[in-house]
Structure formats: C-alpha cells, structure tokens
Design a protein around this motif. Sequence first.
Motif, PDB file in Angstrom:
ATOM      1  N   THR A  14      14.315 -18.988   3.495  1.00 35.95           N
ATOM      2  CA  THR A  14      13.121 -19.704   3.034  1.00 35.95           C
ATOM      3  C   THR A  14      12.656 -19.300   1.642  1.00 35.95           C
ATOM      4  OG1 THR A  14      11.584 -18.064   3.934  1.00 35.95           O
ATOM      5  CG2 THR A  14      12.292 -19.837   5.414  1.00 35.95           C
ATOM      6  N   GLY A  15      13.060 -18.125   1.187  1.00 36.98           N
ATOM      7  CA  GLY A  15      12.581 -17.633  -0.097  1.00 36.98           C
ATOM      8  C   GLY A  15      11.204 -17.002  -0.018  1.00 36.98           C
ATOM      9  N   LYS A  16      10.608 -16.961   1.181  1.00 37.73           N
ATOM     10  CA  LYS A  16       9.282 -16.355   1.337  1.00 37.73           C
ATOM     11  C   LYS A  16       9.370 -14.845   1.147  1.00 37.73           C
ATOM     12  CE  LYS A  16       7.303 -19.775   4.475  1.00 37.73           C
ATOM     13  NZ  LYS A  16       6.712 -19.990   5.807  1.00 37.73           N
ATOM     14  N   VAL A  17       8.261 -14.271   0.649  1.00 34.70           N
ATOM     15  CA  VAL A  17       8.192 -12.833   0.409  1.00 34.70           C
ATOM     16  C   VAL A  17       7.133 -12.239   1.323  1.00 34.70           C
ATOM     17  CG1 VAL A  17       7.721 -11.050  -1.302  1.00 34.70           C
ATOM     18  CG2 VAL A  17       8.897 -13.149  -1.991  1.00 34.70           C
ATOM     19  N   PHE A  18       7.486 -11.128   1.979  1.00 38.48           N
ATOM     20  CA  PHE A  18       6.587 -10.423   2.883  1.00 38.48           C
ATOM     21  C   PHE A  18       6.438  -8.988   2.398  1.00 38.48           C
ATOM     22  CE2 PHE A  18       8.522 -13.840   5.156  1.00 38.48           C
ATOM     23  CZ  PHE A  18       7.590 -14.279   6.088  1.00 38.48           C
ATOM     24  N   GLN A  19       5.245  -8.431   2.554  1.00 36.84           N
ATOM     25  CA  GLN A  19       5.017  -7.038   2.170  1.00 36.84           C
ATOM     26  C   GLN A  19       4.773  -6.210   3.416  1.00 36.84           C
ATOM     27  OE1 GLN A  19       2.555  -6.310  -1.208  1.00 36.84           O
ATOM     28  NE2 GLN A  19       2.018  -4.258  -0.536  1.00 36.84           N
ATOM     29  N   VAL A  20       5.468  -5.077   3.520  1.00 33.72           N
ATOM     30  CA  VAL A  20       5.284  -4.165   4.647  1.00 33.72           C
ATOM     31  C   VAL A  20       3.891  -3.554   4.540  1.00 33.72           C
ATOM     32  CG1 VAL A  20       6.062  -1.977   5.660  1.00 33.72           C
ATOM     33  CG2 VAL A  20       7.729  -3.714   4.961  1.00 33.72           C
ATOM     34  N   VAL A  21       3.153  -3.596   5.648  1.00 33.18           N
ATOM     35  CA  VAL A  21       1.775  -3.101   5.647  1.00 33.18           C
ATOM     36  C   VAL A  21       1.666  -1.707   6.255  1.00 33.18           C
ATOM     37  CG1 VAL A  21       0.720  -5.387   5.613  1.00 33.18           C
ATOM     38  CG2 VAL A  21       1.271  -4.329   7.813  1.00 33.18           C
ATOM     39  N   ASP A  22       2.722  -1.235   6.908  1.00 30.69           N
ATOM     40  CA  ASP A  22       2.704   0.104   7.505  1.00 30.69           C
ATOM     41  C   ASP A  22       3.023   1.160   6.456  1.00 30.69           C
ATOM     42  OD1 ASP A  22       2.333  -0.891  10.202  1.00 30.69           O
ATOM     43  OD2 ASP A  22       4.419  -1.556  10.090  1.00 30.69           O
ATOM     44  N   THR A  23       2.553   2.375   6.693  1.00 33.44           N
ATOM     45  CA  THR A  23       2.884   3.469   5.785  1.00 33.44           C
ATOM     46  C   THR A  23       4.248   4.044   6.167  1.00 33.44           C
ATOM     47  OG1 THR A  23       1.714   5.054   7.171  1.00 33.44           O
ATOM     48  CG2 THR A  23       0.484   4.090   5.337  1.00 33.44           C
ATOM     49  N   THR A  24       4.950   4.539   5.184  1.00 34.03           N
ATOM     50  CA  THR A  24       6.257   5.150   5.384  1.00 34.03           C
ATOM     51  C   THR A  24       6.215   6.551   4.786  1.00 34.03           C
ATOM     52  OG1 THR A  24       7.059   4.131   3.344  1.00 34.03           O
ATOM     53  CG2 THR A  24       7.511   2.958   5.399  1.00 34.03           C
ATOM     54  N   PRO A  25       7.165   7.407   5.141  1.00 35.29           N
ATOM     55  CA  PRO A  25       7.161   8.770   4.597  1.00 35.29           C
ATOM     56  C   PRO A  25       7.222   8.772   3.071  1.00 35.29           C
ATOM     57  CG  PRO A  25       8.717   8.587   6.417  1.00 35.29           C
ATOM     58  CD  PRO A  25       8.250   7.192   6.102  1.00 35.29           C
ATOM     59  N   LEU A  26       6.543   9.744   2.475  1.00 35.34           N
ATOM     60  CA  LEU A  26       6.552   9.887   1.021  1.00 35.34           C
ATOM     61  C   LEU A  26       7.940  10.320   0.559  1.00 35.34           C
ATOM     62  CD1 LEU A  26       3.102  11.645   0.486  1.00 35.34           C
ATOM     63  CD2 LEU A  26       3.650   9.208   0.300  1.00 35.34           C
ATOM     64  N   TRP A  27       8.330   9.838  -0.621  1.00 38.08           N
ATOM     65  CA  TRP A  27       9.666  10.064  -1.144  1.00 38.08           C
ATOM     66  C   TRP A  27       9.906  11.530  -1.470  1.00 38.08           C
ATOM     67  CZ3 TRP A  27      12.277  11.926  -5.359  1.00 38.08           C
ATOM     68  CH2 TRP A  27      13.597  11.506  -5.524  1.00 38.08           C
ATOM     69  N   THR A  28      11.087  12.010  -1.091  1.00 33.94           N
ATOM     70  CA  THR A  28      11.577  13.338  -1.427  1.00 33.94           C
ATOM     71  C   THR A  28      13.052  13.209  -1.750  1.00 33.94           C
ATOM     72  OG1 THR A  28      10.041  14.341   0.143  1.00 33.94           O
ATOM     73  CG2 THR A  28      11.854  15.705  -0.584  1.00 33.94           C
ATOM     74  N   ASN A  29      13.511  13.879  -2.781  1.00 31.12           N
ATOM     75  CA  ASN A  29      14.917  13.795  -3.157  1.00 31.12           C
ATOM     76  C   ASN A  29      15.814  14.308  -2.032  1.00 31.12           C
ATOM     77  OD1 ASN A  29      17.185  13.385  -4.810  1.00 31.12           O
ATOM     78  ND2 ASN A  29      17.146  15.516  -5.463  1.00 31.12           N
TER      79      ASN A  29
END
Length: 174
Positions: A120-135
């Motif tokens: 469809t080409g529709k865009v969705f944004q995740v609303v849940d929090t995810t773990p903070l980035w770590t290398n």
Amino acid sequence: NGGKGYWMITTESISFSFDLSAVGRSFNLNQKGLVYPQGYSINQSTNQAFYFIEDIYLGNVRISKGDWVLAFNNKTLVGARQWDGGFTDIPAMGNDEMLNLYDYCKFGSSVRFEIHQNGTGKVFQVVDTTPLWTNNAIFNVDRLTALEIPSETTISSVYPNPFNPITNITFGIE
C-alpha cells in the motif's frame, strides 16, 4: 546461507572449536549485505546493534512478509530489513567516528522504528519503546505495535484573527 547464522551470548568463559581441514573456500552469490528500500541509503558501520523482533502489529493486524522495517536515529536512517517473519533481525548502525556516520547511533541512543507497507505504501510508526542502542548488542523484542502516520492534515478554520491574544484553530488528522 548468506545472511543466516548463529548468535551466542554468554556470561561465562567457553571453549569453541571446529575442524576446518575439510572446508574449502566457497562463494555465495545470494549474499546481499546491507539492503534498504529504494530512495534511501545507509552506510555500513563497524559499530552496530541488532534488534530481533518477534512480532509487529499494524494496529490489530500482523505485519506482512516483504514489508520494510526501518530503524532511525532521530531523522537519520541507520538500518533496514524486509520482514521475513518472527525474529527478523533489524540492524542499527552506530557512529564509528567516520564523517558520513556523524548522525548515526551513539551509546544510549533511542532507536525509532517505522514500517513501510510494501503493497500500500502506507507508513506506520512503532509506538512502543525499545532498548537503548549499545554497540555490539543483540536485543530480543517480543511484540511491537505501530500506528499509521497521517499523510496529510487539514486546517479548517482559524478565528478570530490569528494575531489576537487568543485564537481557536480547528484541524483534522486522518
């Protein structure tokens, strides 16, 4: 297979070995490396993390195979992967001090995920929090929910004159 393998996380010392005497050099023509949707670009980094996501729901409906999952650090695309079912790994590149990676993830960055529906080409944004980035991190995420990002907004009226101390603005979002 290219792009497939095993990950191991351990909290204790281990010993691992295997016999390479019968292994010859092989070349895999199917290996794709870093891929992303048309119209975007991502630079490879030596600093990266992987988010293994079990399920993503677009409202109450599961994401479909072939939909794109994009990872952003603020407004910069840092990773992408086409959904392939449960526990699809989404890479998120980090800043490794190269000039073209300045806006990439740093320790403690909040990675934002978007879903681009293939059909469809529709865009969705995740609303849940995810773990903070770590290398060099591997994160397992059970379930994420994404909501559609409105493609347009309308302002139907502004009264009285917007230069008055108090103004009422009526607007609409799909």
